[in-house]
Design a protein around this motif. Structure first.
Motif, PDB file in Angstrom:
ATOM      1  N   GLU A  10      50.595  44.489  37.755  1.00  0.00           N
ATOM      2  CA  GLU A  10      49.559  44.242  36.761  1.00  0.00           C
ATOM      3  C   GLU A  10      49.522  42.761  36.371  1.00  0.00           C
ATOM      4  O   GLU A  10      48.446  42.174  36.240  1.00  0.00           O
ATOM      5  CB  GLU A  10      49.794  45.106  35.517  1.00  0.00           C
ATOM      6  CG  GLU A  10      48.791  44.912  34.422  1.00  0.00           C
ATOM      7  CD  GLU A  10      47.363  45.246  34.822  1.00  0.00           C
ATOM      8  OE1 GLU A  10      46.438  44.724  34.175  1.00  0.00           O
ATOM      9  OE2 GLU A  10      47.163  46.017  35.777  1.00  0.00           O
ATOM     10  N   ALA A  11      50.693  42.141  36.221  1.00  0.00           N
ATOM     11  CA  ALA A  11      50.751  40.716  35.881  1.00  0.00           C
ATOM     12  C   ALA A  11      50.121  39.883  36.995  1.00  0.00           C
ATOM     13  O   ALA A  11      49.363  38.943  36.723  1.00  0.00           O
ATOM     14  CB  ALA A  11      52.198  40.292  35.643  1.00  0.00           C
ATOM     15  N   GLN A  12      50.386  40.227  38.233  1.00  0.00           N
ATOM     16  CA  GLN A  12      49.811  39.504  39.369  1.00  0.00           C
ATOM     17  C   GLN A  12      48.300  39.671  39.399  1.00  0.00           C
ATOM     18  O   GLN A  12      47.555  38.730  39.625  1.00  0.00           O
ATOM     19  CB  GLN A  12      50.423  40.005  40.683  1.00  0.00           C
ATOM     20  CG  GLN A  12      49.771  39.465  41.921  1.00  0.00           C
ATOM     21  CD  GLN A  12      49.912  37.955  42.066  1.00  0.00           C
ATOM     22  OE1 GLN A  12      50.826  37.351  41.533  1.00  0.00           O
ATOM     23  NE2 GLN A  12      49.002  37.339  42.777  1.00  0.00           N
ATOM     24  N   ARG A  13      47.835  40.881  39.149  1.00  0.00           N
ATOM     25  CA  ARG A  13      46.396  41.144  39.143  1.00  0.00           C
ATOM     26  C   ARG A  13      45.689  40.318  38.072  1.00  0.00           C
ATOM     27  O   ARG A  13      44.591  39.821  38.283  1.00  0.00           O
ATOM     28  CB  ARG A  13      46.146  42.638  38.910  1.00  0.00           C
ATOM     29  CG  ARG A  13      44.700  43.048  39.105  1.00  0.00           C
ATOM     30  CD  ARG A  13      44.444  44.479  38.695  1.00  0.00           C
ATOM     31  NE  ARG A  13      44.657  44.725  37.276  1.00  0.00           N
ATOM     32  CZ  ARG A  13      43.829  44.319  36.291  1.00  0.00           C
ATOM     33  NH1 ARG A  13      42.760  43.652  36.589  1.00  0.00           N
ATOM     34  NH2 ARG A  13      44.098  44.589  35.048  1.00  0.00           N
ATOM     35  N   PRO A  18      39.830  35.900  41.231  1.00  0.00           N
ATOM     36  CA  PRO A  18      39.036  37.022  41.748  1.00  0.00           C
ATOM     37  C   PRO A  18      38.679  36.799  43.215  1.00  0.00           C
ATOM     38  O   PRO A  18      38.457  35.676  43.652  1.00  0.00           O
ATOM     39  CB  PRO A  18      37.782  37.019  40.878  1.00  0.00           C
ATOM     40  CG  PRO A  18      37.715  35.660  40.280  1.00  0.00           C
ATOM     41  CD  PRO A  18      39.116  35.133  40.222  1.00  0.00           C
ATOM     42  N   PHE A  19      38.658  37.887  43.958  1.00  0.00           N
ATOM     43  CA  PHE A  19      38.297  37.829  45.368  1.00  0.00           C
ATOM     44  C   PHE A  19      36.801  37.568  45.449  1.00  0.00           C
ATOM     45  O   PHE A  19      36.005  38.253  44.830  1.00  0.00           O
ATOM     46  CB  PHE A  19      38.653  39.158  46.046  1.00  0.00           C
ATOM     47  CG  PHE A  19      38.331  39.179  47.504  1.00  0.00           C
ATOM     48  CD1 PHE A  19      39.102  38.466  48.403  1.00  0.00           C
ATOM     49  CD2 PHE A  19      37.262  39.903  47.976  1.00  0.00           C
ATOM     50  CE1 PHE A  19      38.812  38.485  49.752  1.00  0.00           C
ATOM     51  CE2 PHE A  19      36.955  39.924  49.319  1.00  0.00           C
ATOM     52  CZ  PHE A  19      37.735  39.210  50.207  1.00  0.00           C
TER      53      PHE A  19
END
Length: 53
Positions: A10-13, A18-19
């Protein structure tokens, strides 16, 4: 899943950019896919199927 993995994921997300897809590349990617599909049967023919009776 372990809680630590979920927290890290979640922290990485949250911090990952954004892609983004460049809309100008979509037609070229579709053409490439079409050509690869058209060529793949000829490329992967078995040597046995190419023998003449």
């Amino acid at each position: 899943m372990p809680t630590g993995y979920r927290r890290a994921s979640e922290a990485q997300r949250q911090v990952a950019p954004p892609f983004r897809v460049d809309p100008a590349l979509t037609p070229a990617a579709q053409r490439r896919t079409l050509v690869m599909r058209e060529l793949s049967p000829a490329r992967y023919l078995s040597p046995m199927s190419m023998r003449r009776p």
